[in-house]
Design a protein around this motif. Structure first.
Motif, short mmCIF file in Angstrom:
data_model
loop_
_atom_site.label_atom_id
_atom_site.label_comp_id
_atom_site.label_asym_id
_atom_site.label_seq_id
_atom_site.Cartn_x
_atom_site.Cartn_y
_atom_site.Cartn_z
N VAL A 221 0.82 -1.20 0.00
CA VAL A 221 0.00 0.00 0.00
C VAL A 221 0.86 1.26 0.00
O VAL A 221 0.51 2.28 -0.59
N SER A 222 2.03 1.20 0.63
CA SER A 222 2.89 2.38 0.74
C SER A 222 3.43 2.84 -0.61
O SER A 222 3.88 3.98 -0.75
N PHE A 223 3.38 1.97 -1.64
CA PHE A 223 3.87 2.35 -2.95
C PHE A 223 2.82 3.08 -3.78
O PHE A 223 3.11 3.53 -4.88
N TYR A 224 1.62 3.20 -3.27
CA TYR A 224 0.54 3.84 -4.02
C TYR A 224 0.20 5.18 -3.39
O TYR A 224 0.34 5.37 -2.19
N PRO A 225 -0.29 6.13 -4.22
CA PRO A 225 -0.56 7.47 -3.70
C PRO A 225 -1.62 7.49 -2.61
O PRO A 225 -1.57 8.31 -1.71
N THR A 226 -2.60 6.59 -2.69
CA THR A 226 -3.61 6.47 -1.64
C THR A 226 -3.85 5.00 -1.39
O THR A 226 -3.57 4.15 -2.24
N THR A 227 -4.39 4.69 -0.21
CA THR A 227 -4.64 3.28 0.11
C THR A 227 -5.69 2.67 -0.80
O THR A 227 -5.68 1.48 -1.09
N VAL B 82 -6.87 -4.22 -5.19
CA VAL B 82 -7.51 -4.98 -4.12
C VAL B 82 -7.30 -6.48 -4.29
O VAL B 82 -7.03 -7.20 -3.32
N TYR B 83 -7.38 -6.97 -5.54
CA TYR B 83 -7.35 -8.41 -5.75
C TYR B 83 -5.94 -9.00 -5.57
O TYR B 83 -5.80 -10.21 -5.47
N LEU B 84 -4.91 -8.13 -5.53
CA LEU B 84 -3.56 -8.61 -5.29
C LEU B 84 -3.22 -8.62 -3.80
O LEU B 84 -2.24 -9.25 -3.40
N LEU B 85 -4.01 -7.93 -2.99
CA LEU B 85 -3.71 -7.85 -1.57
C LEU B 85 -3.64 -9.22 -0.89
O LEU B 85 -2.69 -9.49 -0.14
N PRO B 86 -4.61 -10.13 -1.12
CA PRO B 86 -4.48 -11.46 -0.49
C PRO B 86 -3.25 -12.23 -0.94
O PRO B 86 -2.64 -12.97 -0.15
N ALA C 143 -5.62 -9.44 4.92
CA ALA C 143 -5.56 -8.47 3.83
C ALA C 143 -6.75 -7.53 3.82
O ALA C 143 -6.65 -6.40 3.32
N VAL C 144 -7.89 -7.95 4.37
CA VAL C 144 -9.07 -7.08 4.35
C VAL C 144 -9.58 -6.73 5.74
O VAL C 144 -10.48 -5.89 5.86
N SER C 145 -8.99 -7.33 6.77
CA SER C 145 -9.54 -7.10 8.11
C SER C 145 -8.56 -6.47 9.08
O SER C 145 -8.96 -5.98 10.13
N GLY C 146 -7.26 -6.48 8.76
CA GLY C 146 -6.30 -5.96 9.71
C GLY C 146 -5.93 -6.99 10.76
O GLY C 146 -6.21 -8.19 10.63
N THR D 286 -5.53 2.15 11.75
CA THR D 286 -6.76 1.35 11.66
C THR D 286 -6.43 -0.13 11.58
O THR D 286 -7.06 -0.96 12.23
N TRP D 287 -5.41 -0.48 10.77
CA TRP D 287 -5.04 -1.89 10.62
C TRP D 287 -4.54 -2.47 11.94
O TRP D 287 -4.92 -3.56 12.35
N LEU D 288 -3.64 -1.73 12.62
CA LEU D 288 -3.06 -2.24 13.85
C LEU D 288 -4.11 -2.45 14.94
O LEU D 288 -3.98 -3.33 15.78
N ALA D 289 -5.16 -1.64 14.91
CA ALA D 289 -6.22 -1.77 15.91
C ALA D 289 -7.17 -2.92 15.60
O ALA D 289 -7.98 -3.31 16.44
N GLY D 290 -7.06 -3.49 14.40
CA GLY D 290 -7.93 -4.61 14.05
C GLY D 290 -9.30 -4.19 13.57
O GLY D 290 -10.29 -4.89 13.78
N SER D 291 -9.38 -3.02 12.94
CA SER D 291 -10.65 -2.57 12.40
C SER D 291 -10.83 -3.13 11.00
O SER D 291 -9.87 -3.18 10.21
N ILE D 292 -12.03 -3.57 10.66
CA ILE D 292 -12.30 -4.14 9.34
C ILE D 292 -12.32 -2.98 8.34
O ILE D 292 -13.29 -2.24 8.24
N TRP D 293 -11.22 -2.83 7.61
CA TRP D 293 -11.08 -1.65 6.74
C TRP D 293 -11.59 -1.92 5.32
O TRP D 293 -11.93 -0.98 4.61
N GLY D 294 -11.62 -3.17 4.90
CA GLY D 294 -12.15 -3.49 3.58
C GLY D 294 -13.65 -3.73 3.66
O GLY D 294 -14.11 -4.80 4.04
#
Length: 344
Positions: free
Chosen positions: A117-123, A128-132, A266-269, A194-202
């Motif tokens: 994600v850090s290589f892209y201008p925004t999250t 998305v389909y490459l994240l898993p 990849a989708v839940s943190g 958000t990810w570190l806290a375990g929030s479902i971000w996807g």
């Protein structure tokens, strides 16, 4: 006469297990209904039914189909996947404390997701389909690292050594993620927090579609291998004597477990303890045989995550508590209880 009694006992146990599965499925349906109606804007049961059948207003359809349903479906899928992943790891390592979060698998997957994600201008710009897939690479590397560090020749893997190695690797991965946050812009820093806290971000249908193939393929595969896992639980020598290819089966099952955990991360943190609590409760409810224990673990994991997510969204409306924090409130004391009972 004795054979008839044994058959009757096994049949009764099987019926009991099926009844438990039915009750758990019913509880998930109840929580689904409650969760659908949880949010800043409430929908009455009649409005909910009308919207489900296409008779709601545009606003009601937007709330239900674009915001709430994807999140609820993801909660159910990741809960089932994390619980089954934990059950497989506990079975393969014969370690009741094994869990993809505690052993650092989730942290390894999360680190790779954050790097991508850090290589892209925004999250939201990240594919998305490459994240898993990326998460699986990170999780697989972490699993191999933990296994190599914990394994001792002529001794195998001791439960406590595996646990401590996993905790140490997870701490290292978490530290690397924190270092990465120092170079992130505010938008990406919010994502990391958000990810570190375990929030479902996807929380959109594209995330559901990116997760679904992993669940549809790997979950039935693990359940199909239930008999193999029963044999592996007898020990390597006994399993080999019964004709099982122990090393090959362990590798395949661990690969499936890592895939389930990584795709969920990849989708839940960083949601932890689901893979610990789900299998343990399942064994208490339906027994140790994996034919019933694995489906029970999946249902319990789904129920735990959807309940935690609903509580997190409801308790401080319009704000919300990350799902991972609610799960940790339940799972951390249970983990300490199991650790206190472990003798070696």
């Amino acid at each position: 006469m004795q054979r008839t009694k044994v058959i009757s006992f096994e049949e009764a146990r099987r019926k009991h297990g099926l009844n438990v599965l039915g009750v758990l499925a019913a509880l998930i349906v109840i929580m689904f209904i409650i969760s659908v109606n949880t949010g800043y804007i409430r929908l009455t049961p009649l409005e909910l039914l009308n919207t489900l059948f296409g008779k709601g207003t545009d606003k009601q359809e937007l709330i239900l189909f674009q915001f709430r349903l994807p999140r609820i479906v993801i909660s159910i899928l990741i809960g089932a996947a994390l619980a089954v992943s934990g059950a497989v790891m506990q079975g393969v390592f014969r370690n009741d404390l094994a869990d993809p979060g505690i052993l650092g698998i989730n942290a390894g997957a999360g680190l790779m997701v954050m790097l991508m994600v850090s290589f892209y201008p925004t999250t939201s710009a990240a594919p998305v389909y490459l994240l898993p897939v990326v998460a699986f690479v990170g999780a697989a590397f972490t699993a191999a690292l933990i296994y190599s560090l914990a394994y001792k020749r002529h001794q195998g893997i001791a439960p406590i050594r595996l646990l401590l190695t996993g905790v140490a690797v997870a701490a290292g991965m978490s530290a690397a993620m924190i270092v990465l946050t120092l170079r992130l812009d505010p938008d990406k820093y919010q994502f990391v927090a958000t990810w570190l806290a375990g929030s479902i971000w996807g929380t959109s249908w594209k995330f559901v579609l990116s997760l679904l193939p992993w669940i549809v393929i790997l979950l039935p595969y693990v359940i199909y291998k239930a008999r193999v896992m029963n044999v592996l639980n007898l020990g390597e020598q006994t399993a080999t004597g019964l004709g099982a290819h122990v090393t090959r089966e362990q590798f395949r099952l661990l690969a499936a477990a890592v895939g389930l955990a990584a795709s969920s991360v990849a989708v839940s943190g960083g949601i932890g303890f689901v893979g610990l609590v789900g299998p343990h409760l399942a064994r208490r409810l339906v027994g140790p045989k994996h034919q019933l224990m694995l489906p029970a673990s999946a249902l319990l994991g789904a129920l735990l995550v959807i309940t935690a997510d609903t509580i997190g969204r409801r308790i401080l409306q319009p704000s919300e508590i990350p799902t991972g924090i609610v799960v940790a409130v339940i799972g951390a004391p249970y983990f300490l209880y199991l650790l206190a009972r472990t003798k070696s």
